[in-house]
Design a protein around this motif. Structure first.
Motif, PDB file in Angstrom:
ATOM      1  N   ARG A 136      -3.225   7.166   1.059  1.00 18.00           N
ATOM      2  CA  ARG A 136      -2.636   5.843   1.544  1.00 18.00           C
ATOM      3  C   ARG A 136      -2.845   5.656   3.209  1.00 18.00           C
ATOM      4  O   ARG A 136      -2.706   4.311   3.727  1.00 18.00           O
ATOM      5  N   ILE A 137      -3.408   6.547   3.936  1.00 17.69           N
ATOM      6  CA  ILE A 137      -3.712   6.101   5.342  1.00 17.69           C
ATOM      7  C   ILE A 137      -4.996   5.315   5.487  1.00 17.69           C
ATOM      8  O   ILE A 137      -5.195   4.590   6.640  1.00 17.69           O
ATOM      9  N   ILE A 138      -5.580   5.063   4.344  1.00 22.31           N
ATOM     10  CA  ILE A 138      -7.087   4.197   4.473  1.00 22.31           C
ATOM     11  C   ILE A 138      -6.547   2.751   4.642  1.00 22.31           C
ATOM     12  O   ILE A 138      -6.997   2.054   5.287  1.00 22.31           O
ATOM     13  N   TYR A 139      -5.264   2.351   4.201  1.00 25.35           N
ATOM     14  CA  TYR A 139      -4.868   1.018   4.503  1.00 25.35           C
ATOM     15  C   TYR A 139      -4.451   0.915   6.090  1.00 25.35           C
ATOM     16  O   TYR A 139      -4.688  -0.440   6.569  1.00 25.35           O
ATOM     17  N   LEU A 140      -4.640   1.763   6.984  1.00 27.15           N
ATOM     18  CA  LEU A 140      -4.670   1.601   8.411  1.00 27.15           C
ATOM     19  C   LEU A 140      -6.014   1.993   9.034  1.00 27.15           C
ATOM     20  O   LEU A 140      -6.646   1.445   9.801  1.00 27.15           O
ATOM     21  N   GLY A 147       0.726  -1.210  -0.053  1.00 26.52           N
ATOM     22  CA  GLY A 147       0.065  -0.279   0.082  1.00 26.52           C
ATOM     23  C   GLY A 147       0.779   1.158  -0.175  1.00 26.52           C
ATOM     24  O   GLY A 147       0.617   2.456  -0.811  1.00 26.52           O
ATOM     25  N   LEU A 148       2.132   1.305   0.646  1.00 20.89           N
ATOM     26  CA  LEU A 148       2.688   2.609   0.819  1.00 20.89           C
ATOM     27  C   LEU A 148       3.787   2.679  -0.630  1.00 20.89           C
ATOM     28  O   LEU A 148       3.772   3.737  -0.748  1.00 20.89           O
ATOM     29  N   PHE A 149       4.073   1.650  -1.130  1.00 12.41           N
ATOM     30  CA  PHE A 149       5.165   1.787  -1.994  1.00 12.41           C
ATOM     31  C   PHE A 149       5.000   1.377  -3.270  1.00 12.41           C
ATOM     32  O   PHE A 149       5.384   1.919  -4.136  1.00 12.41           O
ATOM     33  N   PRO A 168      -8.936   0.837  -8.368  1.00 12.80           N
ATOM     34  CA  PRO A 168      -8.473  -0.281  -9.160  1.00 12.80           C
ATOM     35  C   PRO A 168      -8.239  -1.493  -8.185  1.00 12.80           C
ATOM     36  O   PRO A 168      -7.847  -1.113  -7.148  1.00 12.80           O
ATOM     37  N   MET A 169      -7.744  -2.600  -8.713  1.00 13.20           N
ATOM     38  CA  MET A 169      -7.542  -3.747  -7.927  1.00 13.20           C
ATOM     39  C   MET A 169      -6.092  -3.793  -7.136  1.00 13.20           C
ATOM     40  O   MET A 169      -6.003  -3.927  -6.172  1.00 13.20           O
ATOM     41  N   GLU A 170      -5.182  -2.958  -7.996  1.00 18.95           N
ATOM     42  CA  GLU A 170      -3.844  -2.711  -7.107  1.00 18.95           C
ATOM     43  C   GLU A 170      -4.012  -1.929  -6.103  1.00 18.95           C
ATOM     44  O   GLU A 170      -2.872  -1.651  -5.135  1.00 18.95           O
ATOM     45  N   MET A 171      -4.958  -0.914  -5.850  1.00 18.83           N
ATOM     46  CA  MET A 171      -5.352  -0.281  -4.800  1.00 18.83           C
ATOM     47  C   MET A 171      -6.339  -0.970  -3.596  1.00 18.83           C
ATOM     48  O   MET A 171      -5.982  -0.702  -2.416  1.00 18.83           O
TER      49      MET A 171
END
Length: 252
Positions: free
Chosen positions: A59-63, A44-46, A202-205
């Motif tokens: 990217r903070i949504i991943y937490l 998610g970050l890189f 998209p899927m990669e997100m």
């Protein structure tokens, strides 16, 4: 079928059975969390692409999202455990309720904190009295209330009943949180995922977000089992099976 379910249900209510089985479950959940959480963070970050509107701040949504979803799920679990404890008088249900409260409160605070960090560059402010944010803040106070009840009342049975009643009455806040963005005019964006609709990203997100959600739930289960095992030992310390367990461990 019904007899098998009843046997399984009552096994869950046995502190000794729960203590023995939970060790294996906690190990598997810990392994899943150890695999999923770092994978999601790195992805998610890189490697996930930046959002076309929010840039890298998304990217903070991943937490934030997994923490918020877990905080709500945990309170529903506590309400269910409270109901089981009140109706069927199962000790393990009271143990789970008490053990889950600090974990849920931690994730609720994490969701509010990460939401504030995201809100500053996106909304221009750390906090607004938005319907979603306000109802989540109320959830945090409810967690504090359950923890305070369990700590303030000396009698274990009375404390468990009081906490269970509070959870059952206040669990109505969970659907309020969920549908607040649909019912009221709020700044908070709608749900990122819906079971009935195709993901908007998209899927990669969204795939690393899904992996993180699985990892966070596995981590929650891992910590919940560990806390529950400790609580069971504390409550059952005078029983024969705990004394035998302590003797075996001391010999080993």
């Amino acid at each position: 079928m019904w007899s098998s379910f009843k046997r399984w249900f009552h096994q869950w209510g046995s502190p000794k059975w729960f203590y023995e089985r939970s060790l294996v479950w906690s190990r598997w959940l810990g392994l899943i969390a150890l695999l999923c959480i770092p994978t999601s963070i790195i992805w998610g970050l890189f490697f996930a692409p930046a959002d076309y509107q929010q840039g890298n701040s998304f990217r903070i949504i991943y937490l934030h999202v997994p923490a918020a979803v877990l905080a709500q799920s945990c309170y529903v679990l506590m309400a269910i455990a409270g109901l089981v404890g009140l109706v069927w008088k199962m000790k393990v249900a009271d143990v789970v309720l008490k053990s889950a409260a600090p974990i849920g409160a931690s994730f609720c605070f994490l969701a509010l904190f990460t939401g504030a960090v995201w809100g500053k560059p996106t909304w221009g402010t750390w906090w607004v009295w938005d319907a979603r944010l306000t109802s989540m803040l109320i959830l945090l106070f409810l967690y504090f209330g359950v923890i305070a009840l369990e700590s303030a009342i000396q009698d274990t049975i009375t404390a468990a009943k009081a906490a269970a009643i509070l959870c059952l009455v206040s669990v109505v806040n969970i659907p309020i949180i969920k549908y607040s963005v649909d019912v009221w005019n709020t700044l908070h964006q709608p749900a990122t995922f819906k079971l009935t609709e195709k993901p908007a990203m998209p899927m990669e997100m969204w795939l690393p977000l899904l992996i993180m959600t699985i990892g966070i739930y596995a981590f929650f289960g891992y910590v919940l089992f560990l806390r529950s095992r400790n609580e069971i030992i504390e409550r059952e310390r005078r029983t024969l099976w705990v004394r035998e367990l302590v003797e075996r461990e001391s010999v080993a």
